[in-house]
Design a protein around this motif. Structure first.
Motif, mmCIF file in Angstrom:
data_model
loop_
_atom_site.group_PDB
_atom_site.id
_atom_site.type_symbol
_atom_site.label_atom_id
_atom_site.label_comp_id
_atom_site.label_asym_id
_atom_site.label_seq_id
_atom_site.Cartn_x
_atom_site.Cartn_y
_atom_site.Cartn_z
ATOM 1 N N ALA A 1 76.928 74.265 -22.249
ATOM 2 C CA ALA A 1 77.517 73.332 -23.214
ATOM 3 C C ALA A 1 76.483 72.341 -23.728
ATOM 4 C CB ALA A 1 78.692 72.595 -22.571
ATOM 5 N N GLN A 2 75.629 71.863 -22.837
ATOM 6 C CA GLN A 2 74.582 70.929 -23.243
ATOM 7 C C GLN A 2 73.582 71.609 -24.172
ATOM 8 O OE1 GLN A 2 72.158 69.276 -20.011
ATOM 9 N NE2 GLN A 2 71.972 67.380 -21.172
ATOM 10 N N ALA A 3 73.198 72.826 -23.819
ATOM 11 C CA ALA A 3 72.230 73.553 -24.640
ATOM 12 C C ALA A 3 72.792 73.865 -26.027
ATOM 13 C CB ALA A 3 71.822 74.845 -23.934
ATOM 14 N N GLU A 4 74.063 74.253 -26.090
ATOM 15 C CA GLU A 4 74.664 74.605 -27.375
ATOM 16 C C GLU A 4 74.791 73.394 -28.288
ATOM 17 O OE1 GLU A 4 78.144 77.361 -26.999
ATOM 18 O OE2 GLU A 4 77.414 77.479 -24.934
ATOM 19 N N ALA A 5 75.121 72.245 -27.722
ATOM 20 C CA ALA A 5 75.183 71.031 -28.539
ATOM 21 C C ALA A 5 73.800 70.683 -29.083
ATOM 22 C CB ALA A 5 75.742 69.873 -27.720
ATOM 23 N N GLY A 6 72.784 70.791 -28.238
ATOM 24 C CA GLY A 6 71.430 70.509 -28.697
ATOM 25 C C GLY A 6 70.978 71.463 -29.787
ATOM 26 N N LEU A 7 71.343 72.738 -29.642
ATOM 27 C CA LEU A 7 70.963 73.737 -30.642
ATOM 28 C C LEU A 7 71.679 73.478 -31.966
ATOM 29 C CD1 LEU A 7 69.252 76.325 -30.942
ATOM 30 C CD2 LEU A 7 71.281 77.630 -30.297
ATOM 31 N N ARG B 1 84.208 60.907 -25.821
ATOM 32 C CA ARG B 1 84.092 59.998 -26.971
ATOM 33 C C ARG B 1 82.942 60.427 -27.877
ATOM 34 N NH1 ARG B 1 85.304 56.071 -22.916
ATOM 35 N NH2 ARG B 1 83.084 55.569 -22.666
ATOM 36 N N GLY B 2 81.869 60.910 -27.269
ATOM 37 C CA GLY B 2 80.743 61.391 -28.062
ATOM 38 C C GLY B 2 81.110 62.599 -28.905
ATOM 39 N N TYR B 3 81.879 63.506 -28.316
ATOM 40 C CA TYR B 3 82.346 64.662 -29.088
ATOM 41 C C TYR B 3 83.180 64.206 -30.286
ATOM 42 C CZ TYR B 3 81.050 68.732 -26.188
ATOM 43 O OH TYR B 3 80.369 69.740 -25.543
ATOM 44 N N GLU B 4 84.094 63.267 -30.056
ATOM 45 C CA GLU B 4 84.944 62.801 -31.155
ATOM 46 C C GLU B 4 84.107 62.157 -32.256
ATOM 47 O OE1 GLU B 4 87.893 63.327 -31.917
ATOM 48 O OE2 GLU B 4 88.818 64.091 -30.086
ATOM 49 N N ALA B 5 83.118 61.361 -31.865
ATOM 50 C CA ALA B 5 82.249 60.733 -32.861
ATOM 51 C C ALA B 5 81.467 61.791 -33.638
ATOM 52 C CB ALA B 5 81.293 59.757 -32.175
ATOM 53 N N ALA B 6 81.021 62.826 -32.940
ATOM 54 C CA ALA B 6 80.264 63.887 -33.608
ATOM 55 C C ALA B 6 81.143 64.650 -34.590
ATOM 56 C CB ALA B 6 79.681 64.840 -32.567
ATOM 57 N N LEU B 7 82.373 64.944 -34.196
ATOM 58 C CA LEU B 7 83.271 65.651 -35.108
ATOM 59 C C LEU B 7 83.574 64.802 -36.340
ATOM 60 C CD1 LEU B 7 85.797 67.395 -32.689
ATOM 61 C CD2 LEU B 7 83.746 68.325 -33.771
ATOM 62 N N VAL C 1 75.670 64.870 -32.912
ATOM 63 C CA VAL C 1 75.814 66.029 -32.027
ATOM 64 C C VAL C 1 74.736 65.999 -30.942
ATOM 65 C CG1 VAL C 1 75.793 68.550 -31.909
ATOM 66 C CG2 VAL C 1 76.894 67.405 -33.843
ATOM 67 N N GLU C 2 73.544 65.545 -31.298
ATOM 68 C CA GLU C 2 72.473 65.431 -30.305
ATOM 69 C C GLU C 2 72.867 64.468 -29.187
ATOM 70 O OE1 GLU C 2 67.642 64.869 -30.343
ATOM 71 O OE2 GLU C 2 68.837 63.682 -31.741
ATOM 72 N N LEU C 3 73.573 63.404 -29.525
ATOM 73 C CA LEU C 3 74.028 62.458 -28.507
ATOM 74 C C LEU C 3 75.035 63.114 -27.561
ATOM 75 C CD1 LEU C 3 74.372 59.193 -30.634
ATOM 76 C CD2 LEU C 3 72.597 59.755 -28.960
ATOM 77 N N VAL C 4 75.809 64.070 -28.067
ATOM 78 C CA VAL C 4 76.700 64.830 -27.189
ATOM 79 C C VAL C 4 75.874 65.588 -26.147
ATOM 80 C CG1 VAL C 4 78.313 66.771 -27.081
ATOM 81 C CG2 VAL C 4 78.538 65.053 -28.890
ATOM 82 N N SER C 5 74.815 66.230 -26.614
ATOM 83 C CA SER C 5 73.952 66.958 -25.687
ATOM 84 C C SER C 5 73.404 66.026 -24.612
ATOM 85 C CB SER C 5 72.804 67.620 -26.461
ATOM 86 O OG SER C 5 71.954 68.332 -25.590
ATOM 87 N N HIS C 6 72.932 64.855 -25.023
ATOM 88 C CA HIS C 6 72.402 63.898 -24.048
ATOM 89 C C HIS C 6 73.493 63.443 -23.071
ATOM 90 C CE1 HIS C 6 68.624 63.876 -26.000
ATOM 91 N NE2 HIS C 6 68.957 63.126 -27.032
ATOM 92 N N GLU D 1 72.660 63.063 -40.270
ATOM 93 C CA GLU D 1 73.370 62.049 -39.491
ATOM 94 C C GLU D 1 74.346 62.714 -38.516
ATOM 95 O OE1 GLU D 1 75.219 59.318 -42.151
ATOM 96 O OE2 GLU D 1 73.369 58.869 -43.233
ATOM 97 N N ALA D 2 75.018 63.749 -38.998
ATOM 98 C CA ALA D 2 75.922 64.484 -38.110
ATOM 99 C C ALA D 2 75.142 65.138 -36.975
ATOM 100 C CB ALA D 2 76.694 65.533 -38.902
ATOM 101 N N GLY D 3 73.969 65.663 -37.301
ATOM 102 C CA GLY D 3 73.140 66.278 -36.272
ATOM 103 C C GLY D 3 72.742 65.293 -35.194
#
Length: 311
Positions: A228-234, A295-301, A258-263, A253-255
């Motif tokens: 899951a972490q790798a896929e978010a980073g990709l 919360r990070g996922y929601e912000a990314a979406l 999404v990068e913050l989700v990976s972190h 900006e969206a990317g």
């Protein structure tokens, strides 16, 4: 898969990074580096918007395993084979740690009875490998001897992954990408039975699972976080590149979101990895980090949705 797709002339970042999925956590999380909650249905999570076939093969013995690799190579397929690092001389784990791993077979020389292999994982290796060494690594029991608490205990079973391109790669256009991103958002919001609702339910149930089973659910959490972490980073990298190529800079900006989700997966995984001494406290920490992650996922979406309407 990145290297296999690149060898075939595809842009692997687009092929593997344009989709973004989050699968429900299965009961059985196999202790190997290449575990994915999609199981054999990898095509539901990778190359989603591409004519790409992903199929695991499970030969019954060494002879059949060799025959399948030779046949695949003759057909232009680069097999991705499961191995145990313990038996590979170029891996740091050689004769030290049992751990499931993947590498590519790019050729076979019957005269020297050696495969040509490519392992991009550092320290990286490209070169010959005697047939008997690869067979030993592929047929290993990969025993759980305590040397690796995360990726031992499940043998490679001679399995190999066939990555087959069944058509040209789609052109990266805004129309194509917009449809892909809209589909990603629906999936992550749980329109297909997985996504964020499933992850939230998993975190809610974790303390009770740890109370009943001890540290085992924490190890499972560590393993599910790996893909899951790798896929978010990709996906984040893909959005940044798409922003540059299409001139739609809200995608960048969206990317970043999404990068913050990976972190954010790091806190979940590290807390889970070090939970054996005090599983209850570790579960509390994982849940706390999990709420931050959600919360990070929601912000990314939200950032992706904003990028759909404004360049």
């Amino acid at each position: 898969m990145v290297h296999v797709l690149r060898l075939g002339g595809w842009d692997p970042l687009q092929a593997l990074g344009s989709g973004w999925r989050l699968r429900a956590v299965p009961e059985d999380c196999e202790p190997v580096e290449f575990f994915h909650p999609a199981g054999d249905d990898l095509a539901s999570s990778f190359g989603i918007y591409h004519p790409l076939s992903l199929r695991w093969h499970r030969p019954g013995d060494d002879a059949e395993a060799h025959e399948q690799l030779v046949a695949a190579l003759a057909d232009g397929i680069v097999p991705v084979v499961a191995v145990d690092n313990y038996h590979l001389p170029f891996r740091p784990a050689y004769h030290d740690v049992h751990a499931g791993h993947l590498l590519m077979v790019t050729g076979y020389d019957p005269g020297s009875r050696a495969y040509r292999v490519l392992d991009p994982m550092p320290p990286a290796y490209r070169g010959p490998l005697p047939r008997e060494v690869l067979e030993r690594s592929r047929s290993s029991a990969n025993p759980d001897d305590g040397s690796d608490p995360f990726f031992a205990g499940s043998g490679p079973a001679r399995r190999w992954l066939e990555v087959r391109r069944e058509g040209p790669q789609p052109e990266l256009t805004w129309s194509w990408l917009r449809t892909a991103l809209e589909t990603n958002v629906r999936s992550l919001r749980g329109a297909e039975g997985d996504g964020l609702p499933a992850l939230a339910a998993y975190f809610d149930s974790l303390p009770a699972a740890v109370a009943a089973e001890g540290a085992a659910p924490l190890l499972r959490t560590y393993r599910i976080g790996w893909p899951a972490q790798a896929e978010a980073g990709l996906h984040a990298r893909f959005l940044a590149e798409a922003a540059r190529r299409l001139g739609r800079f809200r995608l960048a900006e969206a990317g970043r979101a999404v990068e913050l989700v990976s972190h954010s997966w790091t806190g979940v995984r590290i807390s889970a990895a070090h939970g054996e001494e005090n599983p209850g406290e570790a579960a509390r920490q994982v849940v706390e980090h999990g709420r931050t992650l959600l919360r990070g996922y929601e912000a990314a979406l939200h950032a992706v949705e904003s990028a759909l309407d404004r360049p």
